[in-house]
Design an enzyme around this catalytic site. Structure first.
Site, short mmCIF file in Angstrom:
data_model
loop_
_atom_site.label_atom_id
_atom_site.label_comp_id
_atom_site.label_asym_id
_atom_site.label_seq_id
_atom_site.Cartn_x
_atom_site.Cartn_y
_atom_site.Cartn_z
N PHE A 109 0.85 -1.19 0.00
CA PHE A 109 0.00 0.00 0.00
C PHE A 109 0.88 1.24 0.00
O PHE A 109 1.80 1.36 0.81
CB PHE A 109 -0.90 0.01 1.24
N ASP B 61 9.18 2.68 1.37
CA ASP B 61 8.06 3.38 1.99
C ASP B 61 8.05 3.06 3.49
O ASP B 61 7.64 1.98 3.90
CB ASP B 61 6.75 2.94 1.32
N LYS C 163 2.95 9.43 8.92
CA LYS C 163 2.31 8.88 10.12
C LYS C 163 2.99 9.27 11.44
O LYS C 163 2.76 10.35 11.95
CB LYS C 163 2.18 7.35 9.98
C1 LIG Z 1 -0.62 5.16 5.53
C2 LIG Z 1 0.32 4.78 4.47
C3 LIG Z 1 0.45 5.53 3.30
C4 LIG Z 1 -0.43 6.73 2.99
O1 LIG Z 1 -0.31 7.74 3.92
P1 LIG Z 1 -1.45 8.87 4.01
O2 LIG Z 1 -0.94 9.83 5.03
O3 LIG Z 1 -2.72 8.18 4.41
O4 LIG Z 1 -1.58 9.49 2.66
C5 LIG Z 1 1.40 5.15 2.39
N1 LIG Z 1 2.21 4.09 2.59
C6 LIG Z 1 2.10 3.33 3.70
C7 LIG Z 1 3.03 2.19 3.90
C8 LIG Z 1 1.15 3.64 4.67
O5 LIG Z 1 1.04 2.88 5.77
#
Ligand SMILES: *Cc1c(COP(=O)(O)O)cnc(C)c1O
Length: 409
Positions: A139, A223, A252
């Site tokens: 994701f 990521d 986050k």
């Molecule tokens: C939450 C998340 C995102 C997206 O972040 P947002 O602040 O919701 O746009 C992207 N990559 C990973 C791995 C995530 O956990």
């Protein structure tokens, strides 16, 4: 009218029904409008690193808001420069590294996507490397660019066509080796797939990915939006593998509840952006960077990265000790814990937990995700074990479990 009525009338329907309405938080606890207290082991999806209403977080917002909140990226501010320097140090980029600030995870990954395109076009402006590889099930966000990077067909389907150029591969070293060639600009990796159910990469994957992408001249972009800020027991999950990527994205937990995201580049990838190629009005403003700076400073000075590693071990041992017939085992690292279930009853466990006063989350039907504040200690873990055990027993008792539904390991 109830708050549920207001929510269903006024809020966009892209989310399911809200499960509760919270009015206050403190540390690892939340309170609803009826004054009921909940132990929060979701922490706003791995966001509230210091828990709720931490004095350091509160003080940083109040002080910076009363000093200077925003001036735009035509200008620099001390908190922005201090946070860039801190992130470079924590990520270990050395002097060459650079930081781009946005306001969310998706914005950090959008910047990374553009970094990959710049690398792909490097030199004569022709897309010499039009291919971008990403992992199936990983994701990376909900904007059109990051959705194109997200290997979940059901999420993409209503929004086709996608931004072109992205190809999905299985999370194996063999699949990577087979897919890589000199036309690949970048490989995107989510080091522990949080939204997919806290799925670990195969042993040695990051080390192999580093070697293979370097050999082919492709960027390795990791990521760290869910895994970063100390959650896995290192500042960033890639550090467990002892490698240096070309870029990481963070969001986050970095802001502890304040919206902020960043792209951190290493080595020559730091020279790809040039004036006019990217930007954001709010990104990196004085308020957001002051808060994130204070949150990271507190994580560092209070030893919360080591706490995440230690409490993660303690939590796993305690969950094993529950000896629940529903639980197949734990995945993830540090305080990013996925509890696998033998039956597709995760949503029922979440609902039962809430009834018992515990907030947890089910990224899919067979997984409970636990991402509490990095500040938790014995008291919170003991209480969690009691409430989680009670929730599991409620579901065990309520469901006549059909053995044919058993999930294979
Ligand atoms: C939450 C998340 C995102 C997206 O972040 P947002 O602040 O919701 O746009 C992207 N990559 C990973 C791995 C995530 O956990």
């Amino acid at each position: 009218m109830s708050w549920q009525d207001d929510a269903s009338r006024d809020l966009v329907r892209s989310f399911g029904d809200r499960m509760a309405m919270f009015v206050r938080g403190e540390g690892a606890y939340l309170w609803d409008a009826d004054g009921r207290r909940y132990l929060d082991f979701l922490a706003g999806i791995a966001v509230n690193s210091l828990g709720h209403a931490h004095p350091v977080f509160v003080e940083a917002i109040a002080t910076q808001a009363a000093t200077l909140a925003h001036v735009s990226n035509y200008f620099a501010t001390p908190p922005q420069l201090a946070l860039a320097s801190r992130l470079k140090r924590l990520a270990g980029t050395g002097d060459e590294g650079r930081v781009y600030f946005g306001n969310s995870g998706a914005e950090a990954n959008e910047a990374a996507f553009k970094l990959a395109r710049l690398h792909g076009a490097a030199g004569d402006g022709v897309a010499a490397r039009p291919r971008i590889l990403a992992l199936r099930d990983a994701f990376h966000g909900r904007t059109m660019g990051t959705l194109a990077l997200t290997g979940k067909p059901y999420m993409q389907e209503p929004f086709l066509p996608m931004v072109p150029g992205v190809e999905f591969i299985d999370s194996t070293i063999d699949a990577l080796e087979a897919a890589l060639d000199d036309r690949v600009a970048a490989l995107f990796v989510e080091p522990i797939k949080g939204e997919a159910g806290v799925i670990d990469l195969p042993e040695g994957y990051l080390t192999a990915a580093r070697e293979l992408t370097r050999k082919r001249g492709a960027l390795l972009i990791i990521d760290e939006i869910q895994t970063g800020a100390g959650r896995t027991g290192e500042w960033f999950a890639f550090q467990h593998a002892g490698i240096a990527p070309d870029a990481i994205t963070v969001a986050k937990g970095i802001g502890g509840g304040f919206p902020i995201g960043a792209l951190i580049t290493f080595g020559s990838a730091s020279n790809l952006f040039y004036p006019g190629t990217h930007g954001s009005t709010f990104g990196g403003n004085a308020l957001g960077t002051a808060v994130a700076g204070a949150v990271l400073e507190e994580i560092e000075s209070a030893g919360l990265v080591a706490n995440a590693a230690e409490r993660g071990r303690q939590l796993r041992a305690a969950i094993d000790g529950l000896d629940s017939p529903l639980v197949s085992g734990c995945r993830g690292q540090g305080l990013l814990v996925g509890v696998g279930l033998h039956h597709p009853v995760a949503k029922a466990v979440v609902a039962a937990a809430q009834e018992h006063g515990l907030i947890i989350n089910a990224p899919n039907d067979e997984t409970i995700r636990l991402v509490p504040a990095l500040t938790i200690g014995d008291v919170e873990i003991d209480e969690f074990v009691e409430l989680f055990g009670a929730a599991l027993r409620t579901v065990e008792d309520a469901l006549v479990l059909d053995p044919s539904e058993e999930i294979s390991a």
